[in-house]
Motif scaffolding. Structure first.
Motif, short mmCIF file in Angstrom:
data_model
loop_
_atom_site.label_atom_id
_atom_site.label_comp_id
_atom_site.label_asym_id
_atom_site.label_seq_id
_atom_site.Cartn_x
_atom_site.Cartn_y
_atom_site.Cartn_z
N ALA A 174 1.61 0.01 -3.98
CA ALA A 174 3.06 -0.08 -4.03
C ALA A 174 3.43 -1.48 -4.45
O ALA A 174 2.57 -2.38 -4.45
N ASN A 222 0.79 -1.24 0.00
CA ASN A 222 0.00 0.00 0.00
C ASN A 222 0.81 1.28 0.00
O ASN A 222 0.26 2.36 -0.18
N SER A 223 2.09 1.21 0.29
CA SER A 223 2.87 2.45 0.37
C SER A 223 4.34 2.14 0.08
O SER A 223 4.78 0.99 0.20
N PRO A 264 -3.50 4.34 -2.97
CA PRO A 264 -2.37 3.72 -2.25
C PRO A 264 -2.00 2.34 -2.80
O PRO A 264 -2.59 1.34 -2.43
N GLY A 319 6.26 2.94 -5.72
CA GLY A 319 5.19 3.54 -4.92
C GLY A 319 4.73 4.83 -5.57
O GLY A 319 4.86 4.99 -6.78
N LYS A 320 4.24 5.73 -4.77
CA LYS A 320 3.79 7.06 -5.20
C LYS A 320 3.04 7.07 -6.54
O LYS A 320 1.85 6.84 -6.58
#
Ligand SMILES: Cc1ncc(COP(=O)(O)O)c(C=O)c1O
Length: 408
Positions: A287, A111-112, A285, A277-278
């Motif tokens: 990653a 998620n990140s 969210p 990510g990002k």
């Protein structure tokens, strides 16, 4: 909408009361209240328009209709965890694998960026049986405890450097020890990593990984000299460690001529682990960690399941796929090259006019302007840079139906 319900002053007062002041706002002296965004533009509560130059997440543009639609359509059908068999996760892994060198063929979804780097650290440690990490000075790799420990940008202001962390100098050819006039800065900086590894080994330490952003962004928009990563990988592999390329800020075509920033280092260089990510989810969210079969097999051999409740959900993967589709259909990699070159040219013209501009460097839409106090010492003009950032935040906004103040 909630955004329109309160005055800016009321929102700020509530935020100051309810949200920890550790969670800082941009432009804290006079924060901007953004209520909507589209493409490269953001709009405040008065309708003033801003060009978003500091958001490294809305990769294909804010609220891109293709991405929004993909999330909405998948949300209407199913969103659950990745323990059920589903097409989206395998379609997405397949599409990502087409962008990467062949050995990077096993995927984990999270998620990140922080989760991705934390998993990369676990993978590296299981595979090598070692504990220690070599990082570049000034790096930031995420907000989890494990990553604060390998982020000099953070740990210098906290508990300091742990005995299992070893810091190598940034391969900075503008301000570092080996500069543009050095005959082989790639080898010279890689030898610094070798020196750091040797000195750790002399203390009985064993290296699990070298972590670096493929283009160090937090460290000052640094472009490592070509060949540096291959040399570093050689030293790290010799010590029994793996090479982790953090592509969280710089991947997905941002550098224009390549999809991944590590590819700027040459065809022969392949990291053992890549973290993403990002921009991967354009704000959703998502990653990912990509690695090789041997690294993944070593992790599997522990027999411990890797489960991540939201990672790789049908909606996250639909969003990731939509981002890839937009990148391809709108040829955004080529766009990054052309817009980036145009911007660099304008910035270079500023460098000729203003001695405070020491260096303009970049590739694609990864661009840095290094402000200096004086050419001889290249001392960073820190206060001036802070002033410029806040000034553009204010004066760069275009009010509806109003004269826009000219920026000199
Ligand atoms: C290079 C780099 N790695 C990792 C992270 C952590 O990502 P996240 O904030 O999504 O956890 C960041 C975030 O700024 C980053 O810039």
């Amino acid at each position: 909408m909630a955004a329109d319900r309160r005055s800016k002053a009321d929102t700020l007062a509530l935020r100051q009361r309810l949200i920890s002041s550790s969670c800082r706002l941009f432009f804290p002296e006079d924060p901007v209240k953004i209520v909507r965004a589209q493409g490269q533009y953001m709009y405040d509560e008065q309708g003033a328009e801003y060009i978003d130059c500091i958001n490294n997440v809305a990769h294909v543009g804010h609220c891109h209709p293709v991405v929004v639609r993909a999330a909405h359509e998948q949300n209407q059908v199913l969103n659950t965890n990745s323990r059920y068999l589903h097409d989206n996760i395998v379609d997405y892994a397949q599409r990502l694998s087409e962008t990467l060198p062949e050995p990077l063929c096993v995927f984990y979804f999270l998620n990140s960026g922080s989760e991705a780097n934390d998993l990369a650290l676990r993978l590296a440690r299981h595979y090598t049986g070692h504990q220690d990490v070599v990082v570049l000075d000034h790096a930031y790799h995420g907000h989890l405890s494990s990553l604060i420990d390998i982020s000099p940008y953070k740990f210098r202001n906290l508990d300091g450097q742990k005995e299992w962390v070893h810091v190598a100098p940034l391969p900075d050819t503008y301000r570092g020890p080996y500069r543009e006039d050095h005959p082989n800065p790639a080898v010279a900086y890689a030898n610094e990593v070798k020196r750091v590894v040797s000195s750790a080994q002399e203390k009985g330490r064993k290296i699990a990984a070298f972590f670096a952003e493929s283009l160090p962004s937090v460290g000052g928009q640094i472009i490592p000299p070509a060949g540096y990563f291959s040399q570093v990988a050689e030293h790290i592999h010799k010590a029994g460690g793996v090479f982790v390329a953090d592509e969280i800020q710089v991947g997905f075509g941002r550098v224009g001529k390549h999809f991944w920033a590590f590819q700027l280092q040459g065809k022969d260089f392949v990291p053992d682990i890549v973290t993403m990510g990002k921009s991967i989810g354009n704000g959703h969210p998502v990653a990912c960690v990509a690695t090789t079969q041997p690294v993944a097999r070593a992790f599997e051999a522990t027999g411990v399941e890797y489960f991540n409740t939201f990672g790789g959900s049908p909606v996250s993967c639909a969003v990731g796929l939509a981002v890839l589709n937009v990148l391809e259909k709108e040829q955004l990699q080529a766009h990054a090259t052309s817009v980036g070159s145009f911007l660099m040219e304008l910035l270079r013209q500023q460098k000729i006019k203003h001695p405070i501009v020491g260096d303009v460097r970049g590739v694609g839409l990864f661009i840095g302007v290094d402000l200096i106090k004086d050419e001889a010492t290249r001392t960073p003009a820190t206060e001036e840079a802070a002033y410029l950032v806040s000034r553009h935040g204010r004066e760069g906004a275009k009010l509806p139906d109003a004269e826009v103040p000219a920026l000199s």
